[in-house]
Design an enzyme around this catalytic site. Sequence first.
Site, mmCIF file in Angstrom:
data_model
loop_
_atom_site.group_PDB
_atom_site.id
_atom_site.type_symbol
_atom_site.label_atom_id
_atom_site.label_comp_id
_atom_site.label_asym_id
_atom_site.label_seq_id
_atom_site.Cartn_x
_atom_site.Cartn_y
_atom_site.Cartn_z
ATOM 1 N N LYS A 78 0.817 -1.210 0.000
ATOM 2 C CA LYS A 78 0.000 0.000 0.000
ATOM 3 C C LYS A 78 0.856 1.269 0.000
ATOM 4 O O LYS A 78 2.054 1.218 0.312
ATOM 5 C CB LYS A 78 -0.958 -0.034 1.205
ATOM 6 C CG LYS A 78 -2.012 -1.157 1.115
ATOM 7 C CD LYS A 78 -2.973 -1.103 2.292
ATOM 8 C CE LYS A 78 -4.084 -2.138 2.179
ATOM 9 N NZ LYS A 78 -5.047 -2.039 3.320
ATOM 10 N N TYR A 138 -12.515 -3.032 -3.477
ATOM 11 C CA TYR A 138 -13.121 -2.985 -2.139
ATOM 12 C C TYR A 138 -14.640 -2.947 -2.223
ATOM 13 O O TYR A 138 -15.284 -2.249 -1.434
ATOM 14 C CB TYR A 138 -12.592 -1.774 -1.370
ATOM 15 C CG TYR A 138 -11.215 -1.966 -0.753
ATOM 16 C CD1 TYR A 138 -10.921 -3.102 0.020
ATOM 17 C CD2 TYR A 138 -10.214 -1.011 -0.899
ATOM 18 C CE1 TYR A 138 -9.661 -3.269 0.598
ATOM 19 C CE2 TYR A 138 -8.947 -1.177 -0.321
ATOM 20 C CZ TYR A 138 -8.693 -2.315 0.429
ATOM 21 O OH TYR A 138 -7.454 -2.482 1.013
ATOM 22 N N ASN A 167 -2.291 0.232 6.847
ATOM 23 C CA ASN A 167 -1.727 -1.011 7.376
ATOM 24 C C ASN A 167 -0.823 -1.744 6.398
ATOM 25 O O ASN A 167 -0.769 -2.961 6.367
ATOM 26 C CB ASN A 167 -2.844 -1.914 7.906
ATOM 27 C CG ASN A 167 -3.885 -2.195 6.846
ATOM 28 O OD1 ASN A 167 -3.731 -1.802 5.693
ATOM 29 N ND2 ASN A 167 -4.949 -2.892 7.223
ATOM 30 N N HIS A 225 -2.114 -5.277 1.538
ATOM 31 C CA HIS A 225 -3.348 -6.055 1.344
ATOM 32 C C HIS A 225 -2.969 -7.440 0.858
ATOM 33 O O HIS A 225 -2.048 -7.577 0.050
ATOM 34 C CB HIS A 225 -4.235 -5.380 0.289
ATOM 35 C CG HIS A 225 -5.335 -6.279 -0.212
ATOM 36 N ND1 HIS A 225 -6.542 -6.400 0.443
ATOM 37 C CD2 HIS A 225 -5.394 -7.134 -1.273
ATOM 38 C CE1 HIS A 225 -7.309 -7.274 -0.205
ATOM 39 N NE2 HIS A 225 -6.626 -7.743 -1.247
ATOM 40 N N GLU A 282 -9.695 -10.595 -7.480
ATOM 41 C CA GLU A 282 -8.798 -9.446 -7.354
ATOM 42 C C GLU A 282 -7.661 -9.501 -8.384
ATOM 43 O O GLU A 282 -7.241 -8.460 -8.902
ATOM 44 C CB GLU A 282 -8.242 -9.381 -5.925
ATOM 45 C CG GLU A 282 -9.345 -9.062 -4.912
ATOM 46 C CD GLU A 282 -8.907 -9.225 -3.453
ATOM 47 O OE1 GLU A 282 -7.711 -9.500 -3.198
ATOM 48 O OE2 GLU A 282 -9.771 -9.080 -2.567
HETATM 49 N N1 UDP Z 1 -10.080 -0.108 6.881
HETATM 50 C C1 UDP Z 1 -10.241 1.192 7.358
HETATM 51 N N2 UDP Z 1 -11.094 1.419 8.421
HETATM 52 C C2 UDP Z 1 -11.762 0.403 9.014
HETATM 53 C C3 UDP Z 1 -11.601 -0.911 8.532
HETATM 54 C C4 UDP Z 1 -10.754 -1.144 7.459
HETATM 55 O O1 UDP Z 1 -9.622 2.111 6.839
HETATM 56 O O2 UDP Z 1 -12.515 0.652 9.988
HETATM 57 C C5 UDP Z 1 -9.203 -0.357 5.732
HETATM 58 C C6 UDP Z 1 -7.884 -1.063 6.074
HETATM 59 O O3 UDP Z 1 -6.847 -0.475 5.289
HETATM 60 C C7 UDP Z 1 -8.156 -2.498 5.673
HETATM 61 C C8 UDP Z 1 -9.102 -2.329 4.497
HETATM 62 O O4 UDP Z 1 -9.899 -1.196 4.808
HETATM 63 O O5 UDP Z 1 -6.972 -3.206 5.336
HETATM 64 C C9 UDP Z 1 -10.000 -3.520 4.255
HETATM 65 O O6 UDP Z 1 -10.647 -3.880 5.452
HETATM 66 P P1 UDP Z 1 -10.776 -5.401 5.911
HETATM 67 O O7 UDP Z 1 -11.639 -5.427 7.116
HETATM 68 O O8 UDP Z 1 -11.198 -6.229 4.736
HETATM 69 O O9 UDP Z 1 -9.286 -5.765 6.390
HETATM 70 P P2 UDP Z 1 -8.134 -6.685 5.749
HETATM 71 O O10 UDP Z 1 -8.791 -7.812 5.006
HETATM 72 O O11 UDP Z 1 -7.315 -5.792 4.846
HETATM 73 O O12 UDP Z 1 -7.323 -7.157 6.918
#
Ligand code: UDP
Length: 147
Positions: A17, A57, A124, A127, A138
Amino acid sequence: MIQALDPNVEHTLILIKPDAYRRGLTGEILARFERKGYRLAALKVVVADEQTLREHYAEHASKHFFTELASYMASAPMVVAALAGEQVVAGARTLVGATQPTTADPGTIRGDFGRDWGSGCVENVIHASDSRAAAERELAIWFPELA
Ligand code: UDP
Ligand code: MG
Protein backbone atom coordinates in the site's frame (compact mmCIF):
# COMPACT_ATOMS: atom_id res chain seq x y z
CA MET A 1 6.52 -10.86 -23.21
CA ILE A 2 4.07 -11.06 -20.30
CA GLN A 3 3.83 -14.52 -18.77
CA ALA A 4 0.20 -15.56 -18.08
CA LEU A 5 -0.52 -17.08 -14.65
CA ASP A 6 -0.39 -20.89 -14.59
CA PRO A 7 -3.99 -22.03 -13.94
CA ASN A 8 -2.73 -25.18 -12.20
CA VAL A 9 -0.93 -23.22 -9.50
CA GLU A 10 -2.57 -21.34 -6.59
CA HIS A 11 -2.06 -17.56 -6.69
CA THR A 12 -2.88 -14.67 -4.44
CA LEU A 13 -2.86 -10.90 -4.88
CA ILE A 14 -0.92 -8.55 -2.68
CA LEU A 15 -0.88 -4.76 -2.74
CA ILE A 16 2.01 -3.03 -1.02
CA LYS A 17 0.00 0.00 0.00
CA PRO A 18 1.01 3.67 -0.48
CA ASP A 19 2.23 4.13 3.12
CA ALA A 20 4.72 1.28 2.69
CA TYR A 21 5.72 2.28 -0.84
CA ARG A 22 6.38 5.84 0.33
CA ARG A 23 8.52 4.59 3.20
CA GLY A 24 10.65 2.45 0.90
CA LEU A 25 9.57 -0.86 2.43
CA THR A 26 8.68 -2.63 -0.81
CA GLY A 27 11.84 -4.69 -1.13
CA GLU A 28 11.84 -5.80 2.49
CA ILE A 29 8.20 -6.87 2.30
CA LEU A 30 8.60 -8.78 -0.97
CA ALA A 31 11.66 -10.49 0.50
CA ARG A 32 9.54 -12.00 3.28
CA PHE A 33 7.30 -13.76 0.77
CA GLU A 34 10.30 -15.03 -1.19
CA ARG A 35 12.04 -16.19 1.97
CA LYS A 36 8.89 -18.10 2.90
CA GLY A 37 9.17 -19.89 -0.44
CA TYR A 38 6.45 -18.26 -2.52
CA ARG A 39 7.26 -17.26 -6.06
CA LEU A 40 6.69 -13.82 -7.56
CA ALA A 41 4.58 -14.54 -10.63
CA ALA A 42 3.81 -10.93 -11.61
CA LEU A 43 4.84 -7.49 -10.36
CA LYS A 44 4.16 -3.85 -11.23
CA VAL A 45 3.93 -0.31 -9.82
CA VAL A 46 0.58 1.45 -10.22
CA VAL A 47 -1.32 4.48 -8.97
CA ALA A 48 -4.83 3.24 -8.24
CA ASP A 49 -7.86 5.00 -9.73
CA GLU A 50 -11.19 5.35 -7.94
CA GLN A 51 -13.04 2.89 -10.19
CA THR A 52 -10.48 0.13 -9.60
CA LEU A 53 -10.57 0.74 -5.85
CA ARG A 54 -14.36 0.62 -5.83
CA GLU A 55 -14.21 -2.78 -7.54
CA HIS A 56 -11.42 -4.08 -5.36
CA TYR A 57 -13.12 -2.98 -2.14
CA ALA A 58 -16.68 -3.71 -3.34
CA GLU A 59 -17.61 -5.16 0.07
CA HIS A 60 -16.54 -1.89 1.73
CA ALA A 61 -17.78 0.60 -0.90
CA SER A 62 -20.84 1.59 1.14
CA LYS A 63 -19.03 1.79 4.49
CA HIS A 64 -18.37 5.04 6.32
CA PHE A 65 -14.60 4.70 5.90
CA PHE A 66 -14.58 4.11 2.14
CA THR A 67 -13.88 7.72 1.10
CA GLU A 68 -10.88 7.91 3.44
CA LEU A 69 -9.76 4.46 2.37
CA ALA A 70 -9.92 5.33 -1.33
CA SER A 71 -7.97 8.52 -0.82
CA TYR A 72 -5.29 6.67 1.22
CA MET A 73 -5.03 3.95 -1.43
CA ALA A 74 -4.55 6.53 -4.20
CA SER A 75 -2.16 8.79 -2.25
CA ALA A 76 1.01 7.33 -3.81
CA PRO A 77 2.00 4.44 -6.06
CA MET A 78 1.51 0.86 -4.91
CA VAL A 79 3.32 -2.32 -5.80
CA VAL A 80 0.90 -4.94 -7.08
CA ALA A 81 2.07 -8.55 -7.08
CA ALA A 82 0.80 -12.03 -7.79
CA LEU A 83 2.37 -14.67 -5.57
CA ALA A 84 2.34 -18.35 -6.43
CA GLY A 85 2.57 -21.55 -4.41
CA GLU A 86 0.61 -24.29 -2.66
CA GLN A 87 -1.68 -22.70 0.00
CA VAL A 88 -0.33 -19.23 -0.86
CA VAL A 89 -3.66 -17.49 -0.14
CA ALA A 90 -3.73 -18.66 3.49
CA GLY A 91 0.03 -18.41 3.85
CA ALA A 92 0.18 -14.80 2.68
CA ARG A 93 -2.62 -13.79 5.09
CA THR A 94 -0.65 -15.36 7.94
CA LEU A 95 2.49 -13.42 7.01
CA VAL A 96 0.43 -10.20 6.67
CA GLY A 97 -1.22 -10.35 10.12
CA ALA A 98 -4.28 -8.70 11.62
CA THR A 99 -5.97 -5.63 10.13
CA GLN A 100 -5.12 -3.19 12.95
CA PRO A 101 -1.37 -2.54 12.87
CA THR A 102 -1.31 -1.44 16.50
CA THR A 103 -2.30 -4.91 17.70
CA ALA A 104 -1.08 -7.09 14.81
CA ASP A 105 1.39 -9.66 16.15
CA PRO A 106 5.09 -8.81 16.01
CA GLY A 107 6.65 -10.99 13.32
CA THR A 108 3.82 -10.24 10.91
CA ILE A 109 4.26 -7.60 8.20
CA ARG A 110 1.60 -5.32 9.67
CA GLY A 111 2.90 -5.94 13.19
CA ASP A 112 6.49 -5.15 12.27
CA PHE A 113 6.04 -2.26 9.81
CA GLY A 114 2.67 -0.70 10.64
CA ARG A 115 1.36 1.73 13.23
CA ASP A 116 -1.55 4.12 13.72
CA TRP A 117 -0.71 7.50 12.14
CA GLY A 118 -3.88 9.19 13.41
CA SER A 119 -5.01 9.72 9.83
CA GLY A 120 -8.61 8.57 10.30
CA CYS A 121 -7.96 5.54 8.15
CA VAL A 122 -6.36 2.19 8.88
CA GLU A 123 -3.02 2.52 7.10
CA ASN A 124 -1.73 -1.01 7.38
CA VAL A 125 1.07 -1.45 4.86
CA ILE A 126 -0.30 -4.29 2.76
CA HIS A 127 -3.35 -6.05 1.34
CA ALA A 128 -3.60 -9.79 0.70
CA SER A 129 -6.61 -11.66 -0.71
CA ASP A 130 -8.60 -13.40 2.02
CA SER A 131 -9.84 -16.49 0.10
CA ARG A 132 -9.18 -18.31 -3.14
CA ALA A 133 -12.33 -16.82 -4.65
CA ALA A 134 -11.23 -13.32 -3.62
CA ALA A 135 -7.77 -13.95 -5.05
CA GLU A 136 -9.20 -14.92 -8.42
CA ARG A 137 -11.51 -11.90 -8.46
CA GLU A 138 -8.80 -9.45 -7.35
CA LEU A 139 -6.12 -10.81 -9.72
CA ALA A 140 -8.52 -10.17 -12.62
CA ILE A 141 -9.00 -6.57 -11.44
CA TRP A 142 -5.30 -5.71 -11.05
CA PHE A 143 -3.81 -7.95 -13.76
CA PRO A 144 -6.38 -8.04 -16.60
CA GLU A 145 -3.44 -8.52 -18.98
CA LEU A 146 -2.69 -11.92 -17.40
CA ALA A 147 -6.15 -13.45 -17.79
N1 UDP B 1 -10.08 -0.11 6.88
C1 UDP B 1 -10.24 1.19 7.36
N2 UDP B 1 -11.09 1.42 8.42
C2 UDP B 1 -11.76 0.40 9.01
C3 UDP B 1 -11.60 -0.91 8.53
C4 UDP B 1 -10.75 -1.14 7.46
O1 UDP B 1 -9.62 2.11 6.84
O2 UDP B 1 -12.52 0.65 9.99
C5 UDP B 1 -9.20 -0.36 5.73
C6 UDP B 1 -7.88 -1.06 6.07
O3 UDP B 1 -6.85 -0.47 5.29
C7 UDP B 1 -8.16 -2.50 5.67
C8 UDP B 1 -9.10 -2.33 4.50
O4 UDP B 1 -9.90 -1.20 4.81
O5 UDP B 1 -6.97 -3.21 5.34
C9 UDP B 1 -10.00 -3.52 4.25
O6 UDP B 1 -10.65 -3.88 5.45
P1 UDP B 1 -10.78 -5.40 5.91
O7 UDP B 1 -11.64 -5.43 7.12
O8 UDP B 1 -11.20 -6.23 4.74
O9 UDP B 1 -9.29 -5.77 6.39
P2 UDP B 1 -8.13 -6.68 5.75
O10 UDP B 1 -8.79 -7.81 5.01
O11 UDP B 1 -7.31 -5.79 4.85
O12 UDP B 1 -7.32 -7.16 6.92
MG1 MG C 1 -10.50 -7.92 3.80
